[in-house]
Scaffold this motif. Structure first.
Motif, PDB file in Angstrom:
ATOM      1  N   MET A  87       0.825  -1.210   0.000  1.00 37.14           N
ATOM      2  CA  MET A  87       0.000   0.000   0.000  1.00 37.14           C
ATOM      3  C   MET A  87       0.860   1.261   0.000  1.00 37.14           C
ATOM      4  N   ASP A  88       2.173   1.083  -0.106  1.00 39.22           N
ATOM      5  CA  ASP A  88       3.149   2.170  -0.147  1.00 39.22           C
ATOM      6  C   ASP A  88       4.459   1.543  -0.610  1.00 39.22           C
ATOM      7  N   THR A  89       5.511   2.320  -0.702  1.00 38.95           N
ATOM      8  CA  THR A  89       6.784   1.757  -1.183  1.00 38.95           C
ATOM      9  C   THR A  89       7.311   0.699  -0.217  1.00 38.95           C
ATOM     10  N   TYR A  90       7.208   0.957   1.074  1.00 40.76           N
ATOM     11  CA  TYR A  90       7.714   0.035   2.092  1.00 40.76           C
ATOM     12  C   TYR A  90       7.041  -1.333   1.968  1.00 40.76           C
ATOM     13  N   THR A  91       5.704  -1.352   2.003  1.00 35.73           N
ATOM     14  CA  THR A  91       4.998  -2.634   1.959  1.00 35.73           C
ATOM     15  C   THR A  91       5.026  -3.261   0.568  1.00 35.73           C
ATOM     16  N   ALA A 142       6.191  -6.974   0.557  1.00 33.58           N
ATOM     17  CA  ALA A 142       5.282  -8.003   0.050  1.00 33.58           C
ATOM     18  C   ALA A 142       5.869  -8.757  -1.138  1.00 33.58           C
ATOM     19  N   LEU A 143       6.536  -8.039  -2.041  1.00 32.94           N
ATOM     20  CA  LEU A 143       7.041  -8.677  -3.259  1.00 32.94           C
ATOM     21  C   LEU A 143       8.459  -9.226  -3.126  1.00 32.94           C
ATOM     22  N   GLY A 144       9.205  -8.702  -2.164  1.00 31.57           N
ATOM     23  CA  GLY A 144      10.600  -9.106  -2.025  1.00 31.57           C
ATOM     24  C   GLY A 144      11.486  -8.311  -2.967  1.00 31.57           C
ATOM     25  N   PRO A 145      12.809  -8.364  -2.751  1.00 29.72           N
ATOM     26  CA  PRO A 145      13.711  -7.525  -3.538  1.00 29.72           C
ATOM     27  C   PRO A 145      13.748  -7.840  -5.034  1.00 29.72           C
ATOM     28  N   LYS A 146      13.705  -9.108  -5.395  1.00 31.76           N
ATOM     29  CA  LYS A 146      13.842  -9.456  -6.820  1.00 31.76           C
ATOM     30  C   LYS A 146      12.612  -9.033  -7.620  1.00 31.76           C
ATOM     31  N   GLU A 147      11.440  -9.483  -7.215  1.00 30.26           N
ATOM     32  CA  GLU A 147      10.218  -9.144  -7.960  1.00 30.26           C
ATOM     33  C   GLU A 147       9.883  -7.660  -7.818  1.00 30.26           C
ATOM     34  N   GLY A 148      10.079  -7.115  -6.618  1.00 30.05           N
ATOM     35  CA  GLY A 148       9.819  -5.692  -6.408  1.00 30.05           C
ATOM     36  C   GLY A 148      10.683  -4.830  -7.314  1.00 30.05           C
ATOM     37  N   ASN A 149      11.962  -5.152  -7.410  1.00 34.97           N
ATOM     38  CA  ASN A 149      12.869  -4.371  -8.250  1.00 34.97           C
ATOM     39  C   ASN A 149      12.523  -4.511  -9.724  1.00 34.97           C
ATOM     40  N   LYS A 150      12.151  -5.710 -10.138  1.00 33.95           N
ATOM     41  CA  LYS A 150      11.762  -5.930 -11.535  1.00 33.95           C
ATOM     42  C   LYS A 150      10.581  -5.027 -11.892  1.00 33.95           C
ATOM     43  N   GLN A 151       9.574  -4.986 -11.022  1.00 34.32           N
ATOM     44  CA  GLN A 151       8.395  -4.163 -11.288  1.00 34.32           C
ATOM     45  C   GLN A 151       8.712  -2.673 -11.201  1.00 34.32           C
ATOM     46  N   LEU A 152       9.555  -2.281 -10.243  1.00 31.95           N
ATOM     47  CA  LEU A 152       9.908  -0.864 -10.113  1.00 31.95           C
ATOM     48  C   LEU A 152      10.709  -0.376 -11.314  1.00 31.95           C
ATOM     49  N   ARG A 153      11.664  -1.165 -11.773  1.00 25.55           N
ATOM     50  CA  ARG A 153      12.457  -0.749 -12.943  1.00 25.55           C
ATOM     51  C   ARG A 153      11.563  -0.538 -14.172  1.00 25.55           C
ATOM     52  N   VAL A 202      20.823   5.753   1.324  1.00 26.07           N
ATOM     53  CA  VAL A 202      21.349   4.797   2.295  1.00 26.07           C
ATOM     54  C   VAL A 202      20.261   3.742   2.493  1.00 26.07           C
ATOM     55  N   PRO A 203      20.280   2.693   1.675  1.00 32.58           N
ATOM     56  CA  PRO A 203      19.201   1.704   1.727  1.00 32.58           C
ATOM     57  C   PRO A 203      19.129   0.962   3.064  1.00 32.58           C
ATOM     58  N   TYR A 204      17.934   0.642   3.465  1.00 28.84           N
ATOM     59  CA  TYR A 204      17.660  -0.169   4.640  1.00 28.84           C
ATOM     60  C   TYR A 204      16.473  -1.060   4.291  1.00 28.84           C
ATOM     61  N   GLU A 205      16.200  -2.038   5.129  1.00 31.30           N
ATOM     62  CA  GLU A 205      15.117  -2.990   4.832  1.00 31.30           C
ATOM     63  C   GLU A 205      13.764  -2.289   4.890  1.00 31.30           C
ATOM     64  N   PRO A 206      12.853  -2.651   4.052  1.00 32.94           N
ATOM     65  CA  PRO A 206      12.872  -3.684   3.023  1.00 32.94           C
ATOM     66  C   PRO A 206      13.286  -3.169   1.648  1.00 32.94           C
ATOM     67  N   ASP A 236       0.819   6.926   3.032  1.00 35.00           N
ATOM     68  CA  ASP A 236       1.559   6.238   1.978  1.00 35.00           C
ATOM     69  C   ASP A 236       2.538   7.153   1.256  1.00 35.00           C
ATOM     70  N   ASN A 237       2.245   8.456   1.192  1.00 35.72           N
ATOM     71  CA  ASN A 237       3.142   9.373   0.485  1.00 35.72           C
ATOM     72  C   ASN A 237       4.451   9.606   1.216  1.00 35.72           C
ATOM     73  N   SER A 238       4.576   9.064   2.426  1.00 34.48           N
ATOM     74  CA  SER A 238       5.823   9.182   3.171  1.00 34.48           C
ATOM     75  C   SER A 238       6.669   7.922   3.038  1.00 34.48           C
ATOM     76  N   GLY A 239       6.257   7.034   2.164  1.00 36.91           N
ATOM     77  CA  GLY A 239       6.994   5.796   1.965  1.00 36.91           C
ATOM     78  C   GLY A 239       6.452   4.645   2.769  1.00 36.91           C
TER      79      GLY A 239
END
Length: 197
Positions: free
Chosen positions: A60-64, A68-79, A112-116, A157-160
């Motif tokens: 429901m925001d960038t964090y979730t 929810a998708l994990g780094p691999k699928e999330g990154n694929k969709q974001l790119r 400075v990336p942090y989880e998730p 959600d607009n705060s990440g």
């Protein structure tokens, strides 16, 4: 008493080339479901698949989205989203409209990336650089807006990261209950101090 904030007649507050005319690239690097709902359609009805575990599988925001998708699928969709959301023809059209500035909301996780966000938002700085190069090419200025900080500045959600999301399970005659959430009435600014709305 006279208003001290009124300029005298004939005084210019800014030269014409300094006035800001522009637009915003909201929903690009900091996701906002109301701006980019198509990225979030995939989370509709997750309660049917995951039941009470739906919150862990709902973006429901960038964090979730990343959680929810994990780094691999999330990154694929974001790119894919980043590449299609800001295109050269769009920047050219913005410049041709007479705009002088483009506001770009960014998240602190880009620097400075942090989880998730680790892995999920890889490439976001390169995308920002791509956009800045396009803006420069068409004579536009950029206003970088640190729109999202760790801990959320407003709980929306607009705060990440939407905070204080109230998850409920609505029972029905059907053995499958429906899991829903409520968060718009919930305000938070816990990064500043404890907040009770």
């Amino acid at each position: 008493k006279e208003n001290p904030y009124v300029c005298e007649e004939g005084v210019e507050t800014a030269k014409e080339e300094w006035k800001v005319f522009g637009t915003n690239l909201g929903g690009w690097l900091v996701l906002e479901p109301w701006i980019t709902p198509s990225l979030f359609y995939q989370f509709l009805s997750v309660d049917r698949k995951f039941g009470k575990e739906a919150p862990a599988h709902t973006g429901m925001d960038t964090y979730t989205f990343c959680a929810a998708l994990g780094p691999k699928e999330g990154n694929k969709q974001l790119r894919r989203h980043w590449a299609s959301w800001v295109r050269e023809e769009d920047v050219r059209a913005i410049a041709q409209s007479g705009a002088t500035v483009v506001r770009i909301p960014v998240g602190d996780w880009m620097y400075v990336p942090y989880e998730p966000y680790i892995g999920c938002t890889d490439g976001s700085l390169e995308e920002l650089e791509r956009a800045l190069a396009l803006l420069r090419k068409y004579g536009l200025r950029a206003l970088l807006d640190v729109h999202a900080m760790q801990g959320s500045q407003n709980g929306f959600d607009n705060s990440g990261q939407a905070l204080r999301v109230k998850w409920t399970q609505v029972s029905a005659q059907d053995p499958e209950a429906v899991t829903t959430f409520e968060h718009w009435p919930q305000r938070a600014a816990d990064w500043l101090a404890p907040y009770d709305n």
